[in-house]
Scaffold this motif. Structure first.
Motif, PDB file in Angstrom:
ATOM      1  N   ALA A  90       0.862  -0.949   0.148  1.00 46.05           N
ATOM      2  CA  ALA A  90      -0.046   0.308   0.056  1.00 46.05           C
ATOM      3  C   ALA A  90       0.976   1.419  -0.058  1.00 46.05           C
ATOM      4  N   ARG A  91       1.987   1.353   0.820  1.00 48.93           N
ATOM      5  CA  ARG A  91       2.831   2.421   0.834  1.00 48.93           C
ATOM      6  C   ARG A  91       3.441   2.652  -0.301  1.00 48.93           C
ATOM      7  N   ARG A  92       3.880   1.697  -0.929  1.00 48.91           N
ATOM      8  CA  ARG A  92       4.826   1.917  -3.143  1.00 48.91           C
ATOM      9  C   ARG A  92       3.436   2.425  -3.675  1.00 48.91           C
ATOM     10  N   VAL A  93       2.386   1.894  -3.726  1.00 51.95           N
ATOM     11  CA  VAL A  93       1.195   2.202  -4.043  1.00 51.95           C
ATOM     12  C   VAL A  93       1.040   3.994  -4.557  1.00 51.95           C
ATOM     13  N   THR A  94       0.910   4.168  -2.775  1.00 47.81           N
ATOM     14  CA  THR A  94       0.676   5.437  -2.564  1.00 47.81           C
ATOM     15  C   THR A  94       2.048   6.480  -2.615  1.00 47.81           C
ATOM     16  N   THR A  95       3.107   5.620  -2.909  1.00 48.87           N
ATOM     17  CA  THR A  95       4.501   6.763  -3.451  1.00 48.87           C
ATOM     18  C   THR A  95       4.063   7.178  -4.961  1.00 48.87           C
ATOM     19  N   VAL A  96       4.016   5.646  -5.457  1.00 46.34           N
ATOM     20  CA  VAL A  96       3.540   5.818  -6.306  1.00 46.34           C
ATOM     21  C   VAL A  96       2.458   7.179  -7.369  1.00 46.34           C
ATOM     22  N   LEU A  97       1.722   7.167  -6.644  1.00 48.64           N
ATOM     23  CA  LEU A  97       0.771   8.175  -6.773  1.00 48.64           C
ATOM     24  C   LEU A  97       0.773   9.636  -5.946  1.00 48.64           C
ATOM     25  N   HIS A  98       2.532  10.023  -5.389  1.00 47.71           N
ATOM     26  CA  HIS A  98       2.440  11.023  -5.256  1.00 47.71           C
ATOM     27  C   HIS A  98       3.532  11.211  -5.870  1.00 47.71           C
ATOM     28  N   SER A  99       3.889  11.077  -6.738  1.00 49.53           N
ATOM     29  CA  SER A  99       5.123  10.824  -7.770  1.00 49.53           C
ATOM     30  C   SER A  99       4.747  12.001  -8.475  1.00 49.53           C
ATOM     31  N   ARG A 100       5.933  12.799  -8.995  1.00 50.95           N
ATOM     32  CA  ARG A 100       6.167  13.912  -9.726  1.00 50.95           C
ATOM     33  C   ARG A 100       5.336  13.629 -11.007  1.00 50.95           C
ATOM     34  N   PRO A 101       5.425  12.788 -11.781  1.00 47.03           N
ATOM     35  CA  PRO A 101       4.464  11.921 -13.120  1.00 47.03           C
ATOM     36  C   PRO A 101       2.914  12.085 -13.085  1.00 47.03           C
ATOM     37  N   ALA A 102       2.694  11.362 -11.830  1.00 45.65           N
ATOM     38  CA  ALA A 102       1.675  11.469 -11.409  1.00 45.65           C
ATOM     39  C   ALA A 102       0.626  12.574 -11.364  1.00 45.65           C
ATOM     40  N   ARG A 103       1.390  13.528 -10.283  1.00 42.73           N
ATOM     41  CA  ARG A 103       0.935  14.886 -10.207  1.00 42.73           C
ATOM     42  C   ARG A 103       0.307  15.853 -11.421  1.00 42.73           C
ATOM     43  N   LEU A 104       1.942  15.628 -12.670  1.00 48.53           N
ATOM     44  CA  LEU A 104       1.322  15.917 -13.779  1.00 48.53           C
ATOM     45  C   LEU A 104       0.267  15.513 -14.471  1.00 48.53           C
ATOM     46  N   LEU A 105       0.238  14.429 -14.280  1.00 49.69           N
ATOM     47  CA  LEU A 105      -0.801  13.225 -14.980  1.00 49.69           C
ATOM     48  C   LEU A 105      -2.182  13.991 -13.929  1.00 49.69           C
ATOM     49  N   ALA A 106      -1.951  14.229 -12.790  1.00 50.20           N
ATOM     50  CA  ALA A 106      -3.547  14.424 -12.106  1.00 50.20           C
ATOM     51  C   ALA A 106      -3.393  16.010 -12.649  1.00 50.20           C
ATOM     52  N   HIS A 107      -3.103  16.662 -12.923  1.00 55.49           N
ATOM     53  CA  HIS A 107      -3.169  18.377 -13.380  1.00 55.49           C
ATOM     54  C   HIS A 107      -4.614  18.408 -13.932  1.00 55.49           C
ATOM     55  N   PRO A 108      -5.909  19.106 -13.428  1.00 59.03           N
ATOM     56  CA  PRO A 108      -7.002  19.488 -14.350  1.00 59.03           C
ATOM     57  C   PRO A 108      -6.448  20.383 -16.054  1.00 59.03           C
ATOM     58  N   ALA A 109      -5.857  20.693 -16.201  1.00 55.89           N
ATOM     59  CA  ALA A 109      -5.312  20.938 -17.929  1.00 55.89           C
ATOM     60  C   ALA A 109      -5.140  19.993 -18.360  1.00 55.89           C
ATOM     61  N   VAL A 110      -4.292  19.179 -17.756  1.00 57.28           N
ATOM     62  CA  VAL A 110      -3.726  17.829 -18.495  1.00 57.28           C
ATOM     63  C   VAL A 110      -4.989  16.910 -18.519  1.00 57.28           C
ATOM     64  N   ALA A 111      -5.553  16.422 -17.575  1.00 54.37           N
ATOM     65  CA  ALA A 111      -6.627  15.899 -17.974  1.00 54.37           C
ATOM     66  C   ALA A 111      -7.581  16.578 -18.497  1.00 54.37           C
ATOM     67  N   LEU A 112      -8.265  17.897 -18.675  1.00 53.47           N
ATOM     68  CA  LEU A 112      -8.848  18.133 -19.740  1.00 53.47           C
ATOM     69  C   LEU A 112      -8.171  18.339 -20.982  1.00 53.47           C
ATOM     70  N   THR A 113      -7.511  18.448 -21.212  1.00 50.31           N
ATOM     71  CA  THR A 113      -6.605  18.729 -22.480  1.00 50.31           C
ATOM     72  C   THR A 113      -7.076  16.910 -23.331  1.00 50.31           C
ATOM     73  N   LEU A 114      -6.441  16.090 -22.473  1.00 51.35           N
ATOM     74  CA  LEU A 114      -7.146  14.045 -23.142  1.00 51.35           C
ATOM     75  C   LEU A 114      -8.475  14.346 -22.842  1.00 51.35           C
ATOM     76  N   SER A 115      -9.324  14.954 -21.867  1.00 50.90           N
ATOM     77  CA  SER A 115     -10.879  14.413 -22.090  1.00 50.90           C
ATOM     78  C   SER A 115     -11.596  15.201 -23.267  1.00 50.90           C
ATOM     79  N   VAL A 116     -10.997  16.361 -23.395  1.00 50.64           N
ATOM     80  CA  VAL A 116     -11.937  17.348 -24.636  1.00 50.64           C
ATOM     81  C   VAL A 116     -11.123  17.595 -25.264  1.00 50.64           C
ATOM     82  N   GLY A 117     -10.024  17.842 -24.713  1.00 52.02           N
ATOM     83  CA  GLY A 117      -8.848  18.593 -26.337  1.00 52.02           C
ATOM     84  C   GLY A 117      -8.764  17.414 -27.627  1.00 52.02           C
ATOM     85  N   THR A 118      -8.540  15.883 -26.991  1.00 51.44           N
ATOM     86  CA  THR A 118      -8.380  14.998 -27.908  1.00 51.44           C
ATOM     87  C   THR A 118      -9.741  14.603 -28.932  1.00 51.44           C
ATOM     88  N   LEU A 119     -10.799  15.902 -28.662  1.00 54.07           N
ATOM     89  CA  LEU A 119     -11.953  14.951 -29.252  1.00 54.07           C
ATOM     90  C   LEU A 119     -11.910  16.561 -31.005  1.00 54.07           C
TER      91      LEU A 119
END
Length: 309
Positions: free
Chosen positions: A149-178
């Motif tokens: 569980a600690r390993r999973v939490t570490t991955v979730l708080h890693s820098r790539p995960a933080r970048l991927l979970a940024h609202p702008a990135v999520a919005l681009t991948l979800s709506v922008g690709t349309l």
């Protein structure tokens, strides 16, 4: 939906005269039907059966895995248990995926743009919201041993995960690709082959889950912004979705190999269905919002004595 302005002399897509070439424009699905690829035809029954059986088995496997994790979580901590609403939400999400990926919707989506748009809404917007509200990551963390569980939490708080979970990135991948999908030959290319079609479904699902998780997820997020910021991103998503739907409805800049009346109706489905999905997402944001308690004001130091009564 308000009818968009059309250029002078340009007939509305839904009002093309009989015999207009757009009415008989071949779609990738129709081409595949009229000219089956090697392996189809007599042997195509096996491939068609696989397109039904494999998604059904995958969805059943996901349901079984989630229910097994729920059983483990309740057994490890009977007092805490697991919310039945979350379980129902996950099964609802899988049911929506089944409607999108199994006949008759999946069969019709091969050569009908309207059915494709229904698939897009179910896979990319409605099912992700239900799946995210089921808190699958929290359930997994409750059932894993502490070290894992600690390993999973570490991955979730890693820098790539933080970048991927940024609202702008999520919005681009979800709506922008349309815009990339419907205003370039990408849609025709992706739907011309079964692997491309499935990759499109996977992208819709993952991007939709990411955006719903960032906006209204109940699982822990490394850098989820405040409610006001998330509402701004929901507003941008509603506006962008509506603009893309209006352009599809009017036939502007679209590169969709389908009859005009299907494109027009597909734009309407995207417009109204997308609005309802975004409003549900905003409602989920408020339903899952837990305001942080305000810190208590510092205690005032006692006033110095002046010697007067």
């Amino acid at each position: 939906m308000a009818s968009p302005h059309l250029a002078p002399g340009h007939p509305a897509p839904g009002h093309l005269p009989p015999g207009h070439p757009a009415h008989d424009r071949p779609t990738p699905g129709r081409l595949a039907h009229d000219h089956p690829a090697p392996g189809h035809g007599a042997g195509g029954g096996l491939a068609e059966a696989a397109e039904v059986v494999l998604p059904a088995l995958a969805l059943l496997a996901c349901a079984a895995a989630y229910l097994w994790l729920v059983h483990r979580a309740r057994r490890r901590n009977p007092v805490r248990g697991w919310s039945r609403r979350r379980t129902a939400s996950f099964l609802t999400g899988l049911a929506l995926l089944a409607v999108a990926l199994l006949p008759p919707t999946a069969t019709a989506a091969h050569d009908d743009f309207r059915a494709h748009m229904v698939q897009h809404l179910l896979i990319g917007m409605y099912a992700p919201l239900a799946l995210v509200l089921a808190a699958p990551v929290t359930l997994l963390l409750r059932t894993l041993p502490a070290a894992r569980a600690r390993r999973v939490t570490t991955v979730l708080h890693s820098r790539p995960a933080r970048l991927l979970a940024h609202p702008a990135v999520a919005l681009t991948l979800s709506v922008g690709t349309l815009a990339t999908l419907y205003f370039t030959p990408l849609y025709t290319t992706a739907t011309a082959s079964p692997p491309g079609h499935w990759l499109l479904h996977v992208h819709f699902l993952l991007a939709g889950c990411l955006f719903a998780y960032v906006i209204a997820g109940v699982d822990p997020a490394p850098s989820r912004p405040g409610v006001r910021t998330r509402l701004v991103y929901v507003g941008i998503a509603i506006a962008a979705h509506a603009v893309v739907a209006q352009l599809i409805y009017g036939g502007f800049w679209t590169d969709i190999d389908a009859p005009a009346h299907e494109i027009r109706t597909g734009g309407e489905i995207m417009y109204y269905g997308g609005d309802i999905a975004e409003l549900l997402l905003a409602g989920a944001l408020f339903a899952t919002w837990r305001p942080q308690p305000r810190p208590a004001p510092p205690e005032r130091a006692p006033a110095p004595r002046t010697g007067y009564a």
